[in-house]
Design an enzyme around this catalytic site. Structure first.
Site, mmCIF file in Angstrom:
data_model
loop_
_atom_site.group_PDB
_atom_site.id
_atom_site.type_symbol
_atom_site.label_atom_id
_atom_site.label_comp_id
_atom_site.label_asym_id
_atom_site.label_seq_id
_atom_site.Cartn_x
_atom_site.Cartn_y
_atom_site.Cartn_z
ATOM 1 N N CYS A 124 -1.987 8.766 3.058
ATOM 2 C CA CYS A 124 -1.466 8.404 1.742
ATOM 3 C C CYS A 124 -2.875 8.913 0.883
ATOM 4 C CB CYS A 124 -1.451 6.750 1.611
ATOM 5 S SG CYS A 124 0.258 6.380 2.477
ATOM 6 N N GLU A 127 3.519 13.486 -4.867
ATOM 7 C CA GLU A 127 2.927 13.209 -3.407
ATOM 8 C C GLU A 127 3.765 14.353 -2.511
ATOM 9 O OE1 GLU A 127 1.395 10.013 -0.657
ATOM 10 O OE2 GLU A 127 3.185 9.664 -1.426
ATOM 11 N N GLU A 173 0.896 -1.147 -0.043
ATOM 12 C CA GLU A 173 -0.107 0.088 0.102
ATOM 13 C C GLU A 173 0.871 1.165 0.164
ATOM 14 O OE1 GLU A 173 -1.659 3.308 1.058
ATOM 15 O OE2 GLU A 173 -2.048 2.375 2.998
#
Length: 482
Positions: free
Chosen positions: A285, A385, A251
């Site tokens: 995330c 990100e 993940e």
């Protein structure tokens, strides 16, 4: 017993083989709050050996499913019992506001153990109607084996629980390796597993840095790696696991788009996007990280968004009035600040924030929540990100362009849609490539719902019934009775 400075191997608390240690810091003050053991390759080998031995021990391998379920349920009860202590540990070690630690991290950890306790007695095989005469074929769901569970620093307790609970429910043995920035709640969780009555070697915890993680990933007697963290590290794990074809669940990163349609309730969208973007100071995330707003509503949305984030109270997580805590480390703060400066250099309009907090907060890792307007798709803040409190606002003219723009990314973990029109919500939810799409709400996972991403956001799914698939192997048994 204070377990800081100790590893948990084969049911015993022990120092690292060479006595090495490292410190963990309070991100609100920069002060040392604990000393932890730095696991060596010898410690990794010992933990893997203990897990391998426990896997074959009848005390675990032959434990009836109902008894295994009781152990998981007992861990949930112990987490509830120690909820105040765990929340304070999480806040001091990670920085999240105490209310988040209580209601999200600790409560979520307990709920994961309860949820998978319920699954233990329902892990079933099936009978297949094979064509061979006088033959019965059935399947068994068996443990993958020894599992290395490597967790990140943003939600250390909850993410440990959402790996540990299904792994144990399926009968595996585990080595949990928390991020070196935030090891304290994982150590306490090991104490609770021990108190609950898991046999020695079923649950092991190693603290340490990247070298410890690499040694686990590369160990030939580890059968599976479950990792949550950056995409770059995940790619390295895939390469390292190729030698012996370990099972791998990942993940990884995200750059979740949040689409604000022309008919959206702007006030509700602002409230929801502030929650979705700034939970844990944006260190999530699935955080909403790029906002596509209808051109006719973008000015109103941006003004209200900037006002809302500027009004948030920054402060130490232990302070009851705090709404936004610190970033996890000074290193991470510098990375976030560099990306903000790059956004300004590329021509984005800085509406609010854009700097480290000063005054009473200067000694901690606090960054003022930042809103950019006039952002274009190709800008760094819209593509990479940030993992911090940075909210880039983009505009769109036509809904037909939205899916292509939202999907123009390497990531695909989560997305959001804000609309009062059901057909718009359904169409966009179908067209956007992401593992989870949230309509008119923040990105809050639940133990019963699968979690994971497309593309560079990872492999496999955690939570829900899907987690049972990644922690079991399917064996077919052929019985000829002619």
């Amino acid at each position: 017993m204070d377990v800081r400075g100790r590893l948990f191997i084969a049911g015993e608390w022990t120092a690292a083989a060479d006595g090495a240690e490292f410190t963990t810091l309070d991100p609100a003050t920069g002060s040392v709050i604990g000393t932890c053991a730095e696991a060596t390759e010898a410690d990794v080998d010992a933990a893997v050996g203990a897990a391998r031995q426990a896997l074959a021990d009848p005390a675990w391998a032959r434990l009836p499913a109902a008894e295994r379920a009781k152990l998981l349920w007992r861990v949930a009860e112990l987490i509830d019992r120690d909820a105040t202590l765990l929340a304070e540990l999480e806040t001091r070690d990670q920085g999240q506001p105490l209310g988040v630690a209580r209601t999200v991290s600790v409560a979520g950890a307990a709920e994961h153990f309860r949820y998978y306790a319920g699954w233990v007695t329902k892990i079933e095989g099936a009978v297949s109607p094979v064509s061979f005469p006088d033959t019965t074929h059935f399947t068994r769901r068996e443990p993958v084996g020894v599992c290395a569970l490597i967790t990140p620093w943003n939600f250390p307790l909850m993410i440990a629980a959402w790996k540990l609970a299904p792994a144990l429910a399926c009968g595996n043995t585990v080595i949990l390796k928390p991020a070196e920035q935030t090891p304290l709640t994982s150590l306490h969780l090991a104490r609770l597993c021990d108190e609950a009555g898991f046999p020695p070697g079923v649950v092991n915890v190693l603290t340490g840095g990247p070298a410890t993680g690499r040694a686990l990933v590369e160990h030939p007697r580890v059968d599976k790696v479950s990792f949550t963290g950056s995409t770059e590290v995940g790619q390295g794990i895939v390469r390292a696991s190729a030698n012996d074809l370990k099972r791998v669940t990942l993940e990884l990163g995200g750059k979740a788009p949040s689409i604000i349609a022309r008919d959206a309730d702007i006030d509700a969208a602002v409230r929801g996007n502030v929650q979705g973007a700034l939970l844990n100071s944006g260190q999530v995330c699935a955080a909403y990280a790029r906002f596509y707003v209808d051109r006719r509503r973008v000015e109103e949305f941006t003004e209200k968004l900037a006002a809302a984030v500027a009004a948030l109270r920054l402060g130490p997580g232990m302070a009851p009035e705090t709404e936004l805590g610190p970033l996890v480390s000074d290193e991470h703060l510098r990375r976030v600040d560099a990306m903000v400066k790059e956004g300004v250099a590329e021509g984005a309009e800085l509406v609010t924030g854009g700097a480290r907090a000063d005054g009473d907060l200067e000694s901690g890792h606090f960054y003022r929540p930042t809103v950019f307007a006039g952002v274009r798709d190709e800008m760094t803040v819209a593509r990479q990100e940030v993992f911090g409190p940075v909210l880039p606002v983009l505009s769109y003219e036509d809904e037909d362009e939205l899916a292509a723009r939202a999907n123009d990314t390497r990531y695909g973990l989560a997305a959001a849609i804000w609309s009062r029109d059901l057909s718009t919500a359904h169409r966009l939810a179908a067209d956007i490539r992401a593992g989870a799409v949230f309509v008119n709400m923040p990105p809050v996972p639940d133990p019963a719902a699968p979690w994971g991403g497309f593309g560079a956001s990872g492999w496999g799914r955690e939570m829900g019934a899907q987690a049972l698939d990644v922690f079991t192997e399917t064996k077919g048994v052929w019985m000829h009775h002619g």
